[in-house]
Design a protein around this motif. Structure first.
Motif: not given
Length: 155
Positions: A1-22
Protein backbone atom coordinates in the motif's frame (compact mmCIF):
# COMPACT_ATOMS: atom_id res chain seq x y z
CA UNK A 1 0.00 0.00 0.00
CA UNK A 2 2.77 2.44 0.97
CA UNK A 3 4.76 1.53 -2.13
CA UNK A 4 1.82 2.26 -4.39
CA UNK A 5 1.15 5.58 -2.72
CA UNK A 6 4.80 6.64 -2.98
CA UNK A 7 4.96 5.75 -6.66
CA UNK A 8 1.61 7.41 -7.38
CA UNK A 9 2.70 10.56 -5.52
CA UNK A 10 5.98 10.60 -7.46
CA UNK A 11 4.17 10.27 -10.80
CA UNK A 12 1.67 12.99 -9.94
CA UNK A 13 4.38 15.36 -8.68
CA UNK A 14 6.45 14.66 -11.78
CA UNK A 15 3.63 15.33 -14.24
CA UNK A 16 1.85 18.18 -12.48
CA UNK A 17 4.74 20.11 -10.98
CA UNK A 18 8.30 19.12 -11.86
CA UNK A 19 7.85 18.81 -15.63
CA UNK A 20 6.36 22.31 -15.71
CA UNK A 21 9.25 23.99 -13.92
CA UNK A 22 11.36 26.22 -16.11
CA UNK A 23 14.74 25.00 -14.92
CA UNK A 24 17.92 26.11 -16.68
CA UNK A 25 19.04 23.73 -19.41
CA UNK A 26 15.53 22.49 -20.14
CA UNK A 27 15.75 19.37 -17.98
CA UNK A 28 13.94 18.22 -14.87
CA UNK A 29 14.70 15.67 -12.14
CA UNK A 30 13.07 12.26 -12.50
CA UNK A 31 11.19 11.71 -9.24
CA UNK A 32 9.61 8.45 -10.41
CA UNK A 33 13.03 6.96 -11.06
CA UNK A 34 14.18 7.97 -7.59
CA UNK A 35 11.05 6.51 -5.98
CA UNK A 36 11.62 3.21 -7.80
CA UNK A 37 15.26 3.13 -6.70
CA UNK A 38 14.37 3.89 -3.08
CA UNK A 39 11.66 1.23 -2.92
CA UNK A 40 13.92 -1.33 -4.61
CA UNK A 41 16.69 -0.57 -2.09
CA UNK A 42 14.23 -1.38 0.70
CA UNK A 43 12.53 -4.40 -0.82
CA UNK A 44 15.12 -6.24 -2.94
CA UNK A 45 15.48 -7.16 -6.62
CA UNK A 46 12.23 -9.05 -7.21
CA UNK A 47 10.03 -6.43 -5.59
CA UNK A 48 12.15 -3.71 -7.23
CA UNK A 49 11.48 -5.21 -10.65
CA UNK A 50 7.72 -5.39 -10.02
CA UNK A 51 7.62 -1.87 -8.56
CA UNK A 52 9.67 -0.55 -11.47
CA UNK A 53 7.44 -2.25 -14.03
CA UNK A 54 4.25 -0.89 -12.44
CA UNK A 55 5.72 2.62 -12.07
CA UNK A 56 6.96 2.55 -15.65
CA UNK A 57 3.60 1.38 -16.94
CA UNK A 58 1.94 4.23 -15.04
CA UNK A 59 4.41 6.70 -16.60
CA UNK A 60 3.68 5.17 -20.00
CA UNK A 61 -0.07 5.79 -19.79
CA UNK A 62 -0.22 9.12 -17.90
CA UNK A 63 -0.53 12.03 -20.34
CA UNK A 64 1.39 13.60 -21.97
CA UNK A 65 2.96 10.54 -23.56
CA UNK A 66 4.98 10.57 -26.75
CA UNK A 67 6.39 7.06 -26.65
CA UNK A 68 5.23 3.47 -26.93
CA UNK A 69 3.43 1.90 -24.00
CA UNK A 70 5.85 -0.40 -22.22
CA UNK A 71 9.01 1.53 -22.99
CA UNK A 72 9.43 3.00 -19.52
CA UNK A 73 7.97 -0.12 -17.92
CA UNK A 74 10.96 -2.03 -19.28
CA UNK A 75 13.47 0.66 -18.27
CA UNK A 76 12.14 1.06 -14.73
CA UNK A 77 11.86 -2.71 -14.25
CA UNK A 78 15.54 -3.05 -15.16
CA UNK A 79 16.44 -0.16 -12.86
CA UNK A 80 14.37 -1.67 -10.05
CA UNK A 81 16.21 -4.97 -10.39
CA UNK A 82 19.65 -3.32 -10.38
CA UNK A 83 18.73 -1.11 -7.42
CA UNK A 84 17.32 -4.09 -5.54
CA UNK A 85 20.61 -5.92 -6.00
CA UNK A 86 22.34 -3.00 -4.27
CA UNK A 87 25.66 -2.78 -6.07
CA UNK A 88 28.24 -1.40 -3.65
CA UNK A 89 26.02 0.53 -1.23
CA UNK A 90 23.07 2.91 -1.36
CA UNK A 91 24.88 5.96 -2.76
CA UNK A 92 26.67 3.96 -5.45
CA UNK A 93 23.42 2.22 -6.40
CA UNK A 94 21.54 5.51 -6.73
CA UNK A 95 24.25 7.05 -8.91
CA UNK A 96 24.45 3.94 -11.11
CA UNK A 97 20.67 3.81 -11.59
CA UNK A 98 20.38 7.54 -12.31
CA UNK A 99 23.08 7.22 -14.96
CA UNK A 100 21.73 3.97 -16.36
CA UNK A 101 18.03 4.84 -16.79
CA UNK A 102 18.24 7.60 -19.43
CA UNK A 103 20.89 5.70 -21.38
CA UNK A 104 18.80 2.52 -21.46
CA UNK A 105 15.73 4.57 -22.43
CA UNK A 106 17.68 6.22 -25.26
CA UNK A 107 19.07 2.89 -26.43
CA UNK A 108 15.60 1.35 -26.41
CA UNK A 109 14.23 4.37 -28.26
CA UNK A 110 16.95 3.97 -30.86
CA UNK A 111 16.10 0.29 -31.28
CA UNK A 112 12.44 1.06 -31.96
CA UNK A 113 13.34 4.03 -34.23
CA UNK A 114 11.96 6.73 -31.96
CA UNK A 115 12.43 10.04 -33.84
CA UNK A 116 12.99 11.89 -30.54
CA UNK A 117 16.27 10.04 -29.92
CA UNK A 118 18.96 12.12 -31.61
CA UNK A 119 22.58 12.91 -30.91
CA UNK A 120 21.65 16.39 -29.71
CA UNK A 121 19.15 14.89 -27.23
CA UNK A 122 21.85 12.61 -25.85
CA UNK A 123 24.42 15.39 -25.54
CA UNK A 124 22.17 18.26 -24.44
CA UNK A 125 19.15 17.01 -22.49
CA UNK A 126 20.27 13.71 -20.93
CA UNK A 127 23.22 15.19 -18.97
CA UNK A 128 21.04 18.01 -17.61
CA UNK A 129 18.38 15.53 -16.50
CA UNK A 130 21.00 13.31 -14.85
CA UNK A 131 22.51 16.25 -12.95
CA UNK A 132 19.10 17.48 -11.73
CA UNK A 133 18.14 13.98 -10.65
CA UNK A 134 21.42 13.51 -8.78
CA UNK A 135 20.94 16.87 -7.03
CA UNK A 136 17.45 15.89 -5.83
CA UNK A 137 18.30 12.26 -5.04
CA UNK A 138 19.47 12.63 -1.41
CA UNK A 139 16.24 14.38 -0.41
CA UNK A 140 13.95 11.96 -2.22
CA UNK A 141 15.79 8.87 -1.00
CA UNK A 142 15.66 10.19 2.58
CA UNK A 143 11.94 10.98 2.33
CA UNK A 144 11.07 7.53 1.05
CA UNK A 145 13.36 5.53 3.33
CA UNK A 146 13.13 7.43 6.62
CA UNK A 147 11.84 5.48 9.62
CA UNK A 148 12.36 2.25 7.76
CA UNK A 149 14.90 -0.51 8.32
CA UNK A 150 18.24 -0.08 6.61
CA UNK A 151 18.51 -1.65 3.15
CA UNK A 152 19.76 -5.20 3.06
CA UNK A 153 22.00 -6.16 0.20
CA UNK A 154 22.36 -9.75 -0.97
CA UNK A 155 25.72 -11.34 -0.36
Amino acid sequence: MIVGLCVLAAVLLQVMLVNRLGLPGGGAPDLVLLAVVAMALLRGPVAGTVIGFCAGLLVDVVPPTAHLVGQYAFVFALVGYVAGRGVGGAATTVVLCVLMAPLVAAALGGLIADPRVTLSTLTDQVPVTVVYTLIVSPLVIWLVTRDRPQPRFPQ
